[in-house]
Design an enzyme around this catalytic site. Structure first.
Site, PDB file in Angstrom:
ATOM      1  N   LYS A  98       0.390  -4.484 -17.938  1.00 14.90           N
ATOM      2  CA  LYS A  98      -0.469  -3.387 -18.312  1.00 14.90           C
ATOM      3  C   LYS A  98      -0.702  -3.396 -19.942  1.00 14.90           C
ATOM      4  O   LYS A  98       0.309  -3.615 -20.697  1.00 14.90           O
ATOM      5  CB  LYS A  98       0.319  -2.045 -18.053  1.00 14.90           C
ATOM      6  CG  LYS A  98      -0.352  -0.709 -18.477  1.00 14.90           C
ATOM      7  CD  LYS A  98      -1.121  -0.299 -17.299  1.00 14.90           C
ATOM      8  CE  LYS A  98      -2.288   0.502 -17.732  1.00 14.90           C
ATOM      9  NZ  LYS A  98      -3.555   0.172 -18.625  1.00 14.90           N
ATOM     10  N   GLN A 139       3.524  -5.295 -26.396  1.00 16.64           N
ATOM     11  CA  GLN A 139       3.337  -4.291 -25.291  1.00 16.64           C
ATOM     12  C   GLN A 139       4.550  -4.229 -24.106  1.00 16.64           C
ATOM     13  O   GLN A 139       4.888  -3.496 -23.735  1.00 16.64           O
ATOM     14  CB  GLN A 139       2.092  -4.711 -24.465  1.00 16.64           C
ATOM     15  CG  GLN A 139       1.456  -3.676 -23.794  1.00 16.64           C
ATOM     16  CD  GLN A 139       0.560  -2.662 -24.529  1.00 16.64           C
ATOM     17  OE1 GLN A 139      -0.163  -2.864 -25.396  1.00 16.64           O
ATOM     18  NE2 GLN A 139       0.597  -1.344 -24.226  1.00 16.64           N
ATOM     19  N   LYS A 145       6.999  -1.950 -25.768  1.00 19.60           N
ATOM     20  CA  LYS A 145       6.528  -0.593 -25.782  1.00 19.60           C
ATOM     21  C   LYS A 145       6.644   0.134 -24.219  1.00 19.60           C
ATOM     22  O   LYS A 145       7.077   0.985 -24.112  1.00 19.60           O
ATOM     23  CB  LYS A 145       5.219  -0.747 -26.226  1.00 19.60           C
ATOM     24  CG  LYS A 145       4.226   0.571 -26.358  1.00 19.60           C
ATOM     25  CD  LYS A 145       2.896   0.581 -26.489  1.00 19.60           C
ATOM     26  CE  LYS A 145       2.544  -0.271 -27.825  1.00 19.60           C
ATOM     27  NZ  LYS A 145       0.989  -0.083 -28.109  1.00 19.60           N
ATOM     28  N   LYS A 193      -2.216  -7.892 -22.357  1.00 16.41           N
ATOM     29  CA  LYS A 193      -3.223  -7.586 -23.376  1.00 16.41           C
ATOM     30  C   LYS A 193      -4.431  -8.619 -22.960  1.00 16.41           C
ATOM     31  O   LYS A 193      -4.369  -9.761 -22.955  1.00 16.41           O
ATOM     32  CB  LYS A 193      -2.909  -7.754 -24.791  1.00 16.41           C
ATOM     33  CG  LYS A 193      -3.518  -6.976 -25.495  1.00 16.41           C
ATOM     34  CD  LYS A 193      -3.062  -5.490 -25.687  1.00 16.41           C
ATOM     35  CE  LYS A 193      -3.883  -4.421 -26.699  1.00 16.41           C
ATOM     36  NZ  LYS A 193      -3.478  -3.140 -26.876  1.00 16.41           N
ATOM     37  N   GLY A 230      -8.361   0.734 -22.579  1.00 14.66           N
ATOM     38  CA  GLY A 230      -8.946   0.472 -23.796  1.00 14.66           C
ATOM     39  C   GLY A 230      -8.069  -0.082 -25.027  1.00 14.66           C
ATOM     40  O   GLY A 230      -6.782  -0.112 -24.941  1.00 14.66           O
ATOM     41  N   ASP A 231      -8.718  -0.284 -25.958  1.00 15.05           N
ATOM     42  CA  ASP A 231      -8.207  -0.491 -27.412  1.00 15.05           C
ATOM     43  C   ASP A 231      -9.333  -0.211 -28.334  1.00 15.05           C
ATOM     44  O   ASP A 231     -10.356   0.246 -28.131  1.00 15.05           O
ATOM     45  CB  ASP A 231      -7.391  -1.919 -27.408  1.00 15.05           C
ATOM     46  CG  ASP A 231      -6.356  -1.990 -28.664  1.00 15.05           C
ATOM     47  OD1 ASP A 231      -5.395  -1.387 -28.449  1.00 15.05           O
ATOM     48  OD2 ASP A 231      -6.924  -2.568 -29.655  1.00 15.05           O
ATOM     49  N   THR A 280      -2.262   9.060 -27.060  1.00 15.62           N
ATOM     50  CA  THR A 280      -1.889   7.919 -28.212  1.00 15.62           C
ATOM     51  C   THR A 280      -1.462   8.921 -29.454  1.00 15.62           C
ATOM     52  O   THR A 280      -0.648   8.862 -29.809  1.00 15.62           O
ATOM     53  CB  THR A 280      -2.784   6.794 -28.365  1.00 15.62           C
ATOM     54  OG1 THR A 280      -3.182   6.235 -27.096  1.00 15.62           O
ATOM     55  CG2 THR A 280      -1.873   5.694 -29.295  1.00 15.62           C
ATOM     56  N   ASN A 309     -10.165   6.685 -31.457  1.00 16.22           N
ATOM     57  CA  ASN A 309      -9.600   7.468 -30.602  1.00 16.22           C
ATOM     58  C   ASN A 309      -8.049   8.117 -31.028  1.00 16.22           C
ATOM     59  O   ASN A 309      -7.997   9.087 -30.957  1.00 16.22           O
ATOM     60  CB  ASN A 309      -9.400   6.632 -29.282  1.00 16.22           C
ATOM     61  CG  ASN A 309      -8.697   7.350 -28.226  1.00 16.22           C
ATOM     62  OD1 ASN A 309      -7.167   7.002 -27.983  1.00 16.22           O
ATOM     63  ND2 ASN A 309      -9.145   8.262 -27.768  1.00 16.22           N
ATOM     64  N   SER A 368      -1.501   6.522 -19.476  1.00 15.48           N
ATOM     65  CA  SER A 368      -1.950   5.175 -18.318  1.00 15.48           C
ATOM     66  C   SER A 368      -1.002   5.077 -17.335  1.00 15.48           C
ATOM     67  O   SER A 368      -1.671   5.143 -16.051  1.00 15.48           O
ATOM     68  CB  SER A 368      -2.195   3.930 -19.313  1.00 15.48           C
ATOM     69  OG  SER A 368      -3.261   3.958 -20.068  1.00 15.48           O
TER      70      SER A 368
HETATM   71  P1  NDP Z   1     -11.210   2.754 -31.874  1.00  8.50           P
HETATM   72  O1  NDP Z   1     -11.872   1.566 -31.840  1.00  8.50           O
HETATM   73  O2  NDP Z   1     -11.338   4.002 -31.134  1.00  8.50           O
HETATM   74  O3  NDP Z   1     -10.959   2.943 -33.585  1.00  8.50           O
HETATM   75  C1  NDP Z   1     -10.695   2.144 -34.522  1.00  8.50           C
HETATM   76  C2  NDP Z   1     -10.652   2.800 -35.790  1.00  8.50           C
HETATM   77  O4  NDP Z   1     -10.003   1.552 -36.614  1.00  8.50           O
HETATM   78  C3  NDP Z   1     -12.185   2.729 -36.220  1.00  8.50           C
HETATM   79  O5  NDP Z   1     -12.369   3.614 -37.274  1.00  8.50           O
HETATM   80  C4  NDP Z   1     -12.180   1.380 -37.084  1.00  8.50           C
HETATM   81  O6  NDP Z   1     -13.273   1.387 -38.002  1.00  8.50           O
HETATM   82  C5  NDP Z   1     -11.034   1.121 -37.734  1.00  8.50           C
HETATM   83  N1  NDP Z   1     -10.764  -0.188 -37.899  1.00  8.50           N
HETATM   84  C6  NDP Z   1     -10.635  -1.317 -36.736  1.00  8.50           C
HETATM   85  N2  NDP Z   1     -10.610  -2.533 -37.404  1.00  8.50           N
HETATM   86  C7  NDP Z   1     -10.573  -2.291 -38.504  1.00  8.50           C
HETATM   87  C8  NDP Z   1     -10.108  -3.369 -39.779  1.00  8.50           C
HETATM   88  N3  NDP Z   1     -10.343  -4.581 -39.366  1.00  8.50           N
HETATM   89  N4  NDP Z   1     -10.291  -2.939 -40.923  1.00  8.50           N
HETATM   90  C9  NDP Z   1     -10.356  -1.469 -40.897  1.00  8.50           C
HETATM   91  N5  NDP Z   1     -10.686  -0.486 -40.110  1.00  8.50           N
HETATM   92  C10 NDP Z   1     -10.514  -0.991 -38.714  1.00  8.50           C
HETATM   93  O7  NDP Z   1      -9.633   2.228 -31.581  1.00  8.50           O
HETATM   94  P2  NDP Z   1      -8.219   3.075 -31.217  1.00  8.50           P
HETATM   95  O8  NDP Z   1      -8.221   4.302 -31.869  1.00  8.50           O
HETATM   96  O9  NDP Z   1      -8.108   2.863 -29.816  1.00  8.50           O
HETATM   97  O10 NDP Z   1      -7.232   1.871 -31.950  1.00  8.50           O
HETATM   98  C11 NDP Z   1      -6.514   1.994 -33.172  1.00  8.50           C
HETATM   99  C12 NDP Z   1      -5.353   1.411 -33.210  1.00  8.50           C
HETATM  100  O11 NDP Z   1      -4.469   1.930 -32.238  1.00  8.50           O
HETATM  101  C13 NDP Z   1      -5.300   0.041 -32.819  1.00  8.50           C
HETATM  102  O12 NDP Z   1      -4.426  -0.771 -33.472  1.00  8.50           O
HETATM  103  C14 NDP Z   1      -4.939  -0.071 -31.233  1.00  8.50           C
HETATM  104  O13 NDP Z   1      -4.346  -1.302 -30.968  1.00  8.50           O
HETATM  105  C15 NDP Z   1      -3.943   1.141 -31.470  1.00  8.50           C
HETATM  106  N6  NDP Z   1      -3.552   1.831 -30.244  1.00  8.50           N
HETATM  107  C16 NDP Z   1      -4.570   2.467 -29.452  1.00  8.50           C
HETATM  108  C17 NDP Z   1      -4.147   2.951 -28.161  1.00  8.50           C
HETATM  109  C18 NDP Z   1      -5.051   3.677 -27.379  1.00  8.50           C
HETATM  110  O14 NDP Z   1      -4.758   4.232 -26.428  1.00  8.50           O
HETATM  111  N7  NDP Z   1      -6.522   3.415 -27.706  1.00  8.50           N
HETATM  112  C19 NDP Z   1      -2.884   2.803 -27.640  1.00  8.50           C
HETATM  113  C20 NDP Z   1      -1.902   2.403 -28.735  1.00  8.50           C
HETATM  114  C21 NDP Z   1      -2.141   1.938 -29.890  1.00  8.50           C
HETATM  115  P3  NDP Z   1     -14.765   0.808 -37.845  1.00  8.50           P
HETATM  116  O15 NDP Z   1     -15.589   1.583 -36.885  1.00  8.50           O
HETATM  117  O16 NDP Z   1     -15.310   0.482 -39.174  1.00  8.50           O
HETATM  118  O17 NDP Z   1     -14.589  -0.609 -37.140  1.00  8.50           O
HETATM  119  O1  2IT Z   2      -1.858  -0.673 -27.429  1.00  5.05           O
HETATM  120  C1  2IT Z   2      -1.802   0.116 -26.531  1.00  5.05           C
HETATM  121  O2  2IT Z   2      -0.712   0.566 -25.739  1.00  5.05           O
HETATM  122  C2  2IT Z   2      -3.168   0.319 -25.714  1.00  5.05           C
HETATM  123  N1  2IT Z   2      -4.339  -0.009 -26.287  1.00  5.05           N
HETATM  124  C3  2IT Z   2      -2.908   1.251 -24.542  1.00  5.05           C
HETATM  125  C4  2IT Z   2      -2.729   0.371 -23.294  1.00  5.05           C
HETATM  126  C5  2IT Z   2      -2.935   1.072 -21.861  1.00  5.05           C
HETATM  127  O3  2IT Z   2      -2.874   0.332 -21.046  1.00  5.05           O
HETATM  128  O4  2IT Z   2      -3.143   2.275 -21.962  1.00  5.05           O
END
Ligand code: NDP
Ligand code: 2IT
Length: 443
Positions: free
Chosen positions: A89, A110, A113, A125, A164-165, A208, A239, A375
Site C-alpha cells: 500500500k 511506507q 508508517k 510506492k 496519490g502523492d 493527511t 493536498n 486509505s
Molecule cells: P501535491 O502535489 O498536492 O502538492 C505538492 C506541493 O509541494 C505543491 O505545492 C508543490 O509545488 C510543492 N512541491 C513539490 N515538489 C516540490 C519541490 N521539489 N520543491 C518545492 N516544492 C515542491 O502533493 P501532496 O500534498 O499530496 O504531497 C506533499 C507531501 O506530502 C509529499 O512529500 C508526499 O509524499 C507527502 N504525503 C502525501 C500524502 C497524501 O495523502 N497525499 C500522505 C502522506 C504524505 P509545485 O506545484 O510548484 O510543484
Molecule cells: O506517503 C503516503 O503515505 C501517501 N502518499 C499516501 C499513501 C496511500 O496509500 O494513501
C-alpha cells in the site's frame, strides 16, 4: 560493527547512486539497534538484510502522445517493498525529479508508517518522472492510461493498492482506475483516494493534513499547550498543506504561510484557505496569484517559509525542504515543534540540530500516517460495500493519530529518550513487521 551498521554499509554499497534511499536507511537502521540487541534472533533470521531488499521492483516504459502529436516516453515505477502485514500500500508520485531512489526511499518509509497505523497494510510506492503541470486533461489521461496498460497486471485489491502523492490527485486516480477497470473487468476498489461518487471515502482528501495536526496536537499537549493562538508555518500548497492549514486554523491557530516550488506567501492576517483552494484545486495556478486576492499578503520568490517567526512548523511540500540553516532560524525563533507532513522533509543534519536544541521533531512516517490510514479505511468500506459518514471516518482518524503518538512516545521513552520520536517511530513501526517476518519464515 553492530548488525544495523553492517547492513547499512552493505546496502549503501549494493545500491550506489541512490542518495534518498541511503538517507532513509541512515535515519532508520541505526535506531533499531537497541531492539535488535534485545532480540538476537532477528540477526540470525536475516531480518534487516531481507527488509532492505524490496520483494519486487517493476520499472517500465510509458509512451504517450501530446496534443501536437509528438511522442514522449517516461519511466514508470512500482516498488513492492514488503507485504509482511498486508497488501502493498502506498501512493504514486508524478514529478520530473522521480528516480528509482525516490521511490525506494518512499517505499521503505511506507513499511514503517503503515505498520504504525495498526491496520493490515504492507509497504509499496510507485510513480513516474512525468510532469502533469501545464499538460492538458487529454494529455494527462493519455499518460495515465498508458501507465496503467503496464501497471494493471501487478496490482489488485488483495495484492497492491496504489493511491496519490505529489502530482497525483483525484483527476489522475480517476483516469488510472478507469483504465484498470477496463483492462481487468474488475470494480474492486484497487486504488484509494477515489472520488466519492465511485467508491472513495469521505475524509480521505482531508486525512493527511488533518491527521498531521491531530498528531501535532498531541505534541503540544505533552508541552501542556494547544494550537489556540499559535503561529503556524505551512510549506507547500497541495493536498497535505491545504488540509493541515485548515485543521490548524479550525483549532485556533494562525497559519501565516503557504508555498509552492516558485516561492512563498506570507499573510499576517492568516492564510485564507478559500483563496488557496480556488488557485490550487480549481485553477491549477501558482501560489504567487494569492496576493491579487488578499490585501496585506506578500509574495517572496526567494528564501523559505522557515524564516518567518513561528511556534509550530509543518513542512508539507517535499523531501529535504528544511535544512540545517532553516533549523537554526527555527531554533533562534523559539519554535516548539516541527511535524512533517511531507515524507523526509528534514535533512539529517537539521534533525540532529532540532533534537539537540529541544525542538520536538516528528518524522513523517508517524505524523503523516493519517492519509494512508484513511486509505486503509477506504479499502475496508469498499470490501464491505459500505460508506461511512465524514464524522465517523474523522473520529477514527483522530483515534489512530492519538494511538500512533502514544505508541511512538512510549517506545521512545523505553528505547531512547522521551522526545526522540525518530527512534520511537522507527522501532514502533519495525516491531510488528519483524514479528510477522519471523512467523512467516525465510521468504
Ligand atoms: P501535491 O502535489 O498536492 O502538492 C505538492 C506541493 O509541494 C505543491 O505545492 C508543490 O509545488 C510543492 N512541491 C513539490 N515538489 C516540490 C519541490 N521539489 N520543491 C518545492 N516544492 C515542491 O502533493 P501532496 O500534498 O499530496 O504531497 C506533499 C507531501 O506530502 C509529499 O512529500 C508526499 O509524499 C507527502 N504525503 C502525501 C500524502 C497524501 O495523502 N497525499 C500522505 C502522506 C504524505 P509545485 O506545484 O510548484 O510543484
Ligand atoms: O506517503 C503516503 O503515505 C501517501 N502518499 C499516501 C499513501 C496511500 O496509500 O494513501
Amino acid at each position: 560493527m553492530s548488525y544495523s551498521m553492517k547492513v547499512l554499509e552493505d546496502t549503501k554499497a549494493k545500491n550506489p547512486g541512490q542518495p534518498e534511499f541511503h538517507q532513509t536507511l541512515t535515519e532508520i537502521l541505526p535506531t533499531l539497534q537497541p531492539y535488535l540487541d534485545e532480540h538476537r534472533e532477528c540477526e540470525k533470521a536475516g531480518i534487516l538484510e531481507r527488509l532492505v531488499e524490496p520483494e519486487r521492483q517493476i520499472i517500465f516504459r510509458v509512451p504517450w502522445v501530446d496534443d501536437s502529436g509528438a511522442v514522449h516516453v517516461n519511466r514508470g515505477y512500482r516498488v513492492q517493498f514488503n507485504s509482511a502485514i498486508g497488501p502493498y500500500k502506498g501512493g504514486l508520485r508524478f514529478h520530473p525529479s522521480v528516480t528509482l531512489s525516490t521511490i525506494k526511499f518512499l517505499g521503505f518509509e511506507q513499511i514503517f508508517k503503515n505498520s504504525l497505523t495498526g491496520l493490515p497494510i504492507g509497504g509499496g510506492k510507485g510513480g513516474s518522472d512525468f510532469d502533469p503541470k501545464g499538460k492538458s486533461d487529454r494529455e494527462v489521461m493519455g499518460f495515465c492510461q498508458s501507465f496503467m496498460n503496464e501497471l494493471y497486471r501487478h496490482i489488485g485489491a488483495d495484492t497492491d493498492v496504489p493511491a496519490g502523492d505529489i502530482g497525483v490527485g483525484a483527476r489522475e486516480i480517476g483516469y488510472m482506475y478507469g483504465q484498470y477497470k477496463r483492462l481487468t473487468g474488475l470494480v474492486d476498489g484497487t486504488y484509494t483516494g477515489k472520488s466519492l461518487c465511485y467508491g472513495g471515502s469521505l475524509a480521505r482528501k482531508e486525512a493527511t493534513g488533518y491527521g498531521l495536526v491531530y498528531f501535532a496536537e498531541q505534541i503540544l499537549s505533552s508541552l501542556k499547550t494547544t494550537f489556540q493562538g499559535k503561529r503556524v508555518l505551512v510549506s507547500g500548497a497541495g493536498n497535505v498543506a491545504i488540509y493541515a492549514a485548515e485543521k490548524a486554523t479550525q483549532l485556533g491557530a494562525k497559519v501565516l504561510t503557504v508555498s509552492d516550488s516558485s516561492g512563498y506567501v506570507l499573510d499576517p492576517d492568516g492564510i485564507d484557505l478559500e483563496t488557496v483552494k480556488l488557485i490550487k484545486e480549481k485553477q491549477r495556478g501558482r501560489i504567487s496569484e494569492y496576493v491579487k486576492h488578499r490585501k496585506g499578503a506578500e509574495y517572496f520568490d526567494k528564501g523559505s517559509v522557515w524564516q518567518v517567526p513561528c511556534d509550530v512548523a509543518l513542512p508539507c511540500a517535499t523531501q529535504n525542504e528544511l535544512n540545517e540553516d532553516d533549523a537554526k532560524v527555527l531554533i533562534k525563533n523559539n519554535c516548539l515543534a516541527v511535524a512533517e507532513g511531507s515524507n523526509m522533509s528534514t535533512t539529517l543534519e537539521a534533525v540532529e540540530l532540532l533534537h539537540k536544541s529541544g525542538v520536538i521533531y516528528a518524522p513523517g512516517k508517524a505524523s503523516n500516517a493519517g492519509g494512508v490510514a484513511v486509505s486503509a479505511l477506504e479499502m475496508a468500506q469498499n470490501s464491505g460495500r459500505l460508506f461511512w459518514p465524514f464524522e465517523e471516518v474523522d473520529k477514527k482518524l483522530q483515534g489512530i493519530m492519538q494511538n500512533i503518538y502514544k505508541q511512538v512516545s512510549e517506545t521512545a521513552e523505553h528505547y531512547a529518550t522521551k522526545n526522540d520520536l525518530v527512534a520511537g517511530a522507527n522501532i514502533g513501526g519495525f516491531v510488528k513487521v519483524c514479528e510477522v517476518m519471523m512467523l512467516q519464515g525465510i521468504i
